[in-house]
Write an enzyme that holds these catalytic residues in place. Structure first.
Site, PDB file in Angstrom:
ATOM      1  N   LYS A  13     -66.653 -70.434-107.498  1.00 22.47           N
ATOM      2  CA  LYS A  13     -68.096 -70.714-107.365  1.00 22.47           C
ATOM      3  C   LYS A  13     -68.428 -71.324-106.005  1.00 22.47           C
ATOM      4  CE  LYS A  13     -68.291 -73.886-110.614  1.00 22.47           C
ATOM      5  NZ  LYS A  13     -66.928 -73.990-111.128  1.00 22.47           N
ATOM      6  N   ARG A  88     -73.546 -78.281-116.287  1.00 24.79           N
ATOM      7  CA  ARG A  88     -72.225 -78.189-116.908  1.00 24.79           C
ATOM      8  C   ARG A  88     -72.296 -78.345-118.426  1.00 24.79           C
ATOM      9  NH1 ARG A  88     -68.866 -78.737-112.351  1.00 24.79           N
ATOM     10  NH2 ARG A  88     -66.757 -79.294-112.668  1.00 24.79           N
ATOM     11  N   ARG A 127     -54.147 -74.943-105.013  1.00 28.40           N
ATOM     12  CA  ARG A 127     -55.219 -75.231-104.048  1.00 28.40           C
ATOM     13  C   ARG A 127     -54.867 -76.418-103.136  1.00 28.40           C
ATOM     14  NH1 ARG A 127     -61.202 -75.437-106.398  1.00 28.40           N
ATOM     15  NH2 ARG A 127     -60.513 -77.296-107.527  1.00 28.40           N
ATOM     16  N   ARG A 171     -59.863 -80.098-117.678  1.00 26.13           N
ATOM     17  CA  ARG A 171     -61.083 -79.522-117.080  1.00 26.13           C
ATOM     18  C   ARG A 171     -61.377 -78.151-117.699  1.00 26.13           C
ATOM     19  NH1 ARG A 171     -59.195 -79.673-111.262  1.00 26.13           N
ATOM     20  NH2 ARG A 171     -61.149 -78.706-110.652  1.00 26.13           N
TER      21      ARG A 171
END
Ligand code: AMP
Length: 214
Positions: A13, A88, A127, A171
């Protein structure tokens, strides 16, 4: 253009929102980035948000909605915005709808970026950010030459504190239970555009812009 990007952590995103911002001059609002800035600056808001972020839980709606309300009031958001990482949960989606209705500027679209679960895990665990350039890299996917270029120049490959396996699992769970209902909310409102988030950044971007033209 007023759009929201939806998708699990690691779906891309932020990358796609930044690209849209670069090419269309639209403001990109990432609640994750705003919260990380507040934590780094040690503001009272950052102090309140930190524990939830470190655990991979959602920060309370009052903090996040206050931030968004302030940010949407600024002049540069009047011409349009791309929201990334917000809303969210359903309460945030409803609050956003109310805020935009008040100023007579409803959303144009909600773009869902779909990525297979196993790929999400590799993207998140791999990442890294180069401490010198701020460039986003991935130890599983970036060319070795790019990873080496950062470390050879004296930089470090920094991992986000919440990109460890425990927090990532949480998450993703939070995304399923709290954020997926938001997808249905926008589907029912006729605003949802779904694109596959797999493949190269350029390919995904082409799908996103095509979906926005539909
Ligand atoms: P992100 O960079 O979007 O993955 O966000 C990192 C963390 O910031 C999340 O795991 C949450 O703890 C928090 N966060 C970001 N956006 C929101 C939001 N809209 N509502 C609640 N918490 C958020």
């Amino acid at each position: 253009m007023r759009i929201v990007f939806l998708g699990a952590p690691g779906s891309g995103k932020g990358t796609q929102a930044q690209r849209l911002m670069a090419e269309h001059g639209t403001v990109q609002l990432s609640t994750g980035d705003l919260l990380r800035e507040a934590v780094a600056a040690g503001t009272p808001l950052g102090v309140r948000a930190k524990a939830a972020m470190d655990a991979g839980e959602l920060v309370s709606d009052d903090i996040v909605l206050g931030m968004i309300r302030d940010r949407l009031k600024r002049d540069d958001a009047a011409a349009g915005f791309v929201l990334d990482g917000f809303p969210r949960n359903l309460a945030q989606a409803r609050a956003l709808e109310g805020m935009l209705a008040e100023i007579g500027r409803p959303l144009d679209a909600a773009v869902l970026i779909d990525v297979d679960f196993d790929i999400l895990l590799k993207r998140l665990t791999g990442r890294r950010t180069c401490s010198l350039t701020g460039k986003l890299l991935n130890i599983h996917f970036s060319p070795q030459a790019e990873l080496d270029a950062c470390t050879r120049a004296g930089g470090q490959l920094i991992q986000r504190v919440d990109d460890n396996e425990d927090t990532i699992g949480n998450r993703l769970k939070v995304y399923r239970s709290q954020t997926e209902p938001v997808v249905d909310y926008y589907r029912k409102a006729g605003l949802l555009r779904e694109v596959s988030g797999e493949g190269a950044v350029d390919e995904v971007y082409a799908r996103v812009t095509a979906a926005l033209r539909r």
